[in-house]
Scaffold this motif. Sequence first.
Motif, PDB file in Angstrom:
ATOM      1  N   LYS A 108     -15.685 -20.725 -10.855  1.00 47.22           N
ATOM      2  CA  LYS A 108     -14.991 -19.728 -10.108  1.00 47.22           C
ATOM      3  C   LYS A 108     -13.573 -19.456 -10.917  1.00 47.22           C
ATOM      4  CE  LYS A 108     -15.177 -23.347  -6.054  1.00 47.22           C
ATOM      5  NZ  LYS A 108     -14.451 -24.383  -5.181  1.00 47.22           N
ATOM      6  N   LEU A 109     -13.029 -20.302 -11.838  1.00 49.38           N
ATOM      7  CA  LEU A 109     -12.073 -19.771 -12.771  1.00 49.38           C
ATOM      8  C   LEU A 109     -12.621 -18.738 -13.677  1.00 49.38           C
ATOM      9  CD1 LEU A 109     -10.721 -23.466 -13.621  1.00 49.38           C
ATOM     10  CD2 LEU A 109      -9.554 -21.715 -12.420  1.00 49.38           C
ATOM     11  N   LEU A 110     -13.833 -18.954 -14.210  1.00 44.98           N
ATOM     12  CA  LEU A 110     -14.005 -17.703 -15.092  1.00 44.98           C
ATOM     13  C   LEU A 110     -14.100 -16.508 -14.321  1.00 44.98           C
ATOM     14  CD1 LEU A 110     -16.849 -19.570 -17.030  1.00 44.98           C
ATOM     15  CD2 LEU A 110     -14.723 -18.897 -17.831  1.00 44.98           C
ATOM     16  N   SER A 111     -14.249 -16.558 -12.869  1.00 43.65           N
ATOM     17  CA  SER A 111     -14.660 -15.353 -12.015  1.00 43.65           C
ATOM     18  C   SER A 111     -13.485 -14.562 -11.855  1.00 43.65           C
ATOM     19  CB  SER A 111     -15.172 -15.755 -10.729  1.00 43.65           C
ATOM     20  OG  SER A 111     -14.887 -14.759  -9.721  1.00 43.65           O
ATOM     21  N   VAL A 112     -12.209 -15.259 -11.707  1.00 46.39           N
ATOM     22  CA  VAL A 112     -10.988 -14.627 -11.418  1.00 46.39           C
ATOM     23  C   VAL A 112     -10.369 -14.289 -12.698  1.00 46.39           C
ATOM     24  CG1 VAL A 112     -10.617 -15.698  -9.203  1.00 46.39           C
ATOM     25  CG2 VAL A 112      -9.718 -17.002 -11.370  1.00 46.39           C
ATOM     26  N   LEU A 113     -10.504 -15.160 -13.857  1.00 47.29           N
ATOM     27  CA  LEU A 113     -10.093 -14.754 -15.260  1.00 47.29           C
ATOM     28  C   LEU A 113     -10.550 -13.484 -15.745  1.00 47.29           C
ATOM     29  CD1 LEU A 113     -10.253 -18.148 -16.997  1.00 47.29           C
ATOM     30  CD2 LEU A 113      -8.063 -17.039 -16.227  1.00 47.29           C
ATOM     31  N   LYS A 114     -11.828 -13.211 -15.227  1.00 47.37           N
ATOM     32  CA  LYS A 114     -12.296 -11.846 -15.726  1.00 47.37           C
ATOM     33  C   LYS A 114     -11.617 -10.750 -14.834  1.00 47.37           C
ATOM     34  CE  LYS A 114     -15.552 -11.068 -17.535  1.00 47.37           C
ATOM     35  NZ  LYS A 114     -15.937 -10.669 -19.095  1.00 47.37           N
ATOM     36  N   THR A 115     -10.890 -10.742 -13.807  1.00 50.84           N
ATOM     37  CA  THR A 115     -10.290  -9.577 -13.115  1.00 50.84           C
ATOM     38  C   THR A 115      -8.734  -9.714 -12.973  1.00 50.84           C
ATOM     39  OG1 THR A 115     -10.662 -10.862 -11.057  1.00 50.84           O
ATOM     40  CG2 THR A 115     -12.269  -9.385 -11.894  1.00 50.84           C
ATOM     41  N   ASN A 116      -8.008 -10.991 -13.479  1.00 53.89           N
ATOM     42  CA  ASN A 116      -6.503 -11.232 -13.449  1.00 53.89           C
ATOM     43  C   ASN A 116      -6.289 -11.352 -14.691  1.00 53.89           C
ATOM     44  OD1 ASN A 116      -5.942 -11.535 -10.261  1.00 53.89           O
ATOM     45  ND2 ASN A 116      -7.951 -12.281 -10.681  1.00 53.89           N
ATOM     46  N   ASP A 117      -4.899 -10.782 -15.126  1.00 54.09           N
ATOM     47  CA  ASP A 117      -4.163 -10.832 -16.234  1.00 54.09           C
ATOM     48  C   ASP A 117      -3.563 -12.204 -16.341  1.00 54.09           C
ATOM     49  OD1 ASP A 117      -3.486 -10.509 -18.843  1.00 54.09           O
ATOM     50  OD2 ASP A 117      -1.756  -9.138 -18.239  1.00 54.09           O
ATOM     51  N   TYR A 118      -4.313 -13.500 -16.209  1.00 55.52           N
ATOM     52  CA  TYR A 118      -3.395 -14.681 -15.973  1.00 55.52           C
ATOM     53  C   TYR A 118      -4.078 -15.659 -17.059  1.00 55.52           C
ATOM     54  CZ  TYR A 118      -1.028 -13.341 -11.733  1.00 55.52           C
ATOM     55  OH  TYR A 118       0.109 -12.906 -11.023  1.00 55.52           O
ATOM     56  N   SER A 119      -3.538 -16.602 -17.486  1.00 60.02           N
ATOM     57  CA  SER A 119      -4.061 -17.876 -18.038  1.00 60.02           C
ATOM     58  C   SER A 119      -4.220 -18.729 -17.151  1.00 60.02           C
ATOM     59  CB  SER A 119      -3.421 -18.252 -19.331  1.00 60.02           C
ATOM     60  OG  SER A 119      -2.211 -18.774 -18.863  1.00 60.02           O
ATOM     61  N   ILE A 120      -5.065 -19.969 -17.335  1.00 54.59           N
ATOM     62  CA  ILE A 120      -5.133 -21.256 -16.449  1.00 54.59           C
ATOM     63  C   ILE A 120      -3.776 -21.648 -16.459  1.00 54.59           C
ATOM     64  CG2 ILE A 120      -6.160 -23.373 -16.030  1.00 54.59           C
ATOM     65  CD1 ILE A 120      -8.533 -22.151 -17.437  1.00 54.59           C
ATOM     66  N   ARG A 121      -2.847 -21.592 -17.457  1.00 51.93           N
ATOM     67  CA  ARG A 121      -1.614 -22.385 -17.284  1.00 51.93           C
ATOM     68  C   ARG A 121      -0.746 -21.726 -16.475  1.00 51.93           C
ATOM     69  NH1 ARG A 121      -1.193 -26.633 -20.848  1.00 51.93           N
ATOM     70  NH2 ARG A 121      -2.930 -26.608 -22.160  1.00 51.93           N
ATOM     71  N   ASP A 122      -0.833 -20.291 -16.592  1.00 48.50           N
ATOM     72  CA  ASP A 122      -0.018 -19.659 -15.648  1.00 48.50           C
ATOM     73  C   ASP A 122      -0.434 -19.938 -14.036  1.00 48.50           C
ATOM     74  OD1 ASP A 122       1.112 -17.960 -17.465  1.00 48.50           O
ATOM     75  OD2 ASP A 122      -0.532 -16.397 -17.430  1.00 48.50           O
ATOM     76  N   ILE A 129      -3.048 -15.801  -7.460  1.00 54.92           N
ATOM     77  CA  ILE A 129      -4.149 -14.735  -8.066  1.00 54.92           C
ATOM     78  C   ILE A 129      -4.188 -13.797  -7.048  1.00 54.92           C
ATOM     79  CG2 ILE A 129      -6.816 -14.748  -8.251  1.00 54.92           C
ATOM     80  CD1 ILE A 129      -6.999 -17.989  -8.774  1.00 54.92           C
ATOM     81  N   GLU A 130      -4.138 -12.698  -7.847  1.00 57.69           N
ATOM     82  CA  GLU A 130      -3.761 -11.388  -7.007  1.00 57.69           C
ATOM     83  C   GLU A 130      -4.956 -10.677  -6.662  1.00 57.69           C
ATOM     84  OE1 GLU A 130      -0.846  -9.307  -9.505  1.00 57.69           O
ATOM     85  OE2 GLU A 130       0.796 -10.560  -8.650  1.00 57.69           O
ATOM     86  N   LYS A 131      -6.012 -10.861  -7.570  1.00 56.37           N
ATOM     87  CA  LYS A 131      -7.259  -9.986  -7.426  1.00 56.37           C
ATOM     88  C   LYS A 131      -8.576 -10.796  -7.385  1.00 56.37           C
ATOM     89  CE  LYS A 131      -5.344  -6.244 -10.584  1.00 56.37           C
ATOM     90  NZ  LYS A 131      -5.674  -5.611 -11.732  1.00 56.37           N
ATOM     91  N   GLU A 132      -9.526 -10.219  -6.332  1.00 54.79           N
ATOM     92  CA  GLU A 132     -10.824 -10.874  -6.187  1.00 54.79           C
ATOM     93  C   GLU A 132     -11.453 -11.114  -7.617  1.00 54.79           C
ATOM     94  OE1 GLU A 132     -14.610 -10.495  -3.382  1.00 54.79           O
ATOM     95  OE2 GLU A 132     -12.930  -8.960  -3.157  1.00 54.79           O
ATOM     96  N   GLY A 133     -12.016 -12.075  -7.780  1.00 59.32           N
ATOM     97  CA  GLY A 133     -12.835 -12.176  -8.945  1.00 59.32           C
ATOM     98  C   GLY A 133     -14.122 -11.354  -8.994  1.00 59.32           C
ATOM     99  N   ILE A 134     -14.821 -11.499  -9.862  1.00 59.81           N
ATOM    100  CA  ILE A 134     -16.260 -11.150  -9.882  1.00 59.81           C
ATOM    101  C   ILE A 134     -17.173 -11.945  -8.863  1.00 59.81           C
ATOM    102  CG2 ILE A 134     -18.400 -11.272 -11.183  1.00 59.81           C
ATOM    103  CD1 ILE A 134     -16.808 -10.602 -13.688  1.00 59.81           C
TER     104      ILE A 134
END
Length: 388
Positions: A108-122, A129-134
Amino acid sequence: MNHFYQFFTANHIISGAHSLDQLSEHLHLVKRKIDSALIVAQPALQRLGFIDTLEKQLSEKGIKTFTINHVMPEPTIQNIEDIYQDIADKEFDLLIGIGGGSVLDATKLLSVLKTNDYSIRDLLGGNQIEKEGIPTILIPSTSGTGSEVTPNSIVTVPEEELKVGIVSKYFLPKLVILDPMLTISLPKSITAATGMDAFTHSLESYISNKANPMSDMFALESIRLISSSILEAYHHGSSIEAREKMLLGSMYGGMALTSAGTAAVHALAYPLGGKFNIPHGVANSMLLPHVMAFNMDVITEKLVEVSKAMGIDQAEESPEKLAEKVIEQIAEWTKELNIPQNLKEYGVDEQDIPHLAESALKVTRLLNNNPKSLTIDQMEKIYRILLP
């Protein structure tokens, strides 16, 4: 009871023995063209051949696959971010998580990290989370977290010695496959810990301050399924019927907590995992009867309904006695399932208790959901019960 409540879960769920073999027939449910897929896998499933089965199905559909298998149990922020760096320059149309709750949460986390300009710490800092992930497909191999149907992902924050939850509607998958064949070879210890984790999700959701008619329906059915199959799955792991009941019970528990949320058991369990690496299901199992005993005077009537779902004999018993029998049954299960009841086995001693309680006190999202408020002294008292 809240006047307003809501329920949402995975887009599509397919269940049944050998359902993994049919995955390629359901790829249209992802609703996008798929040329490449990332498989986030449990290493044990590779050894058992399930990943080969998955890769073969995708290859036959002309889909290129890239498989990773180094998600830690109870993954840390660094573990997830290291994995992300490995795939940051690769393009995928689909992510498939196949494994236990840690693997599903990582997917789940990898999915949204690929499409959002956030780190996990953010995200831990409260950024939404603003954008749907992969798009994702989630395939559990344990009957425990129910992560495949929840909008939650849990990570360990080592410097705070705490596990933290991130919640987003974008974590929900397009497709879930529930195949009990993946759980047949689970070791007894994992069957026990994950099974009790699922039971804890359901019981806490049922007694939580946010419980509602929708969550109650899923919670009670989960309790019924798990109560009737956990010992069978533990003692006779090859029982497909018991494994399927456990898998469904785990999923229903995830659905219940999505709507109602967990409470003080989880709040007290998080520091045990974060500081002493106690497996999450074990920590929940150790704490469950003692937190329920603390809550007893305000949840007696609810525990009567739980006792019915657990199959406890109702003959000529008072509500108080039936509620006590629920807690007694939980304690008996933990003994038969060989789940430790002594924190000393994990290196905890008396001097650690104040720090554990202070850490648990920070988990306000879950403590506020408990039907009875806990002071820090009361938390310490519960921890001390587990230091005989």
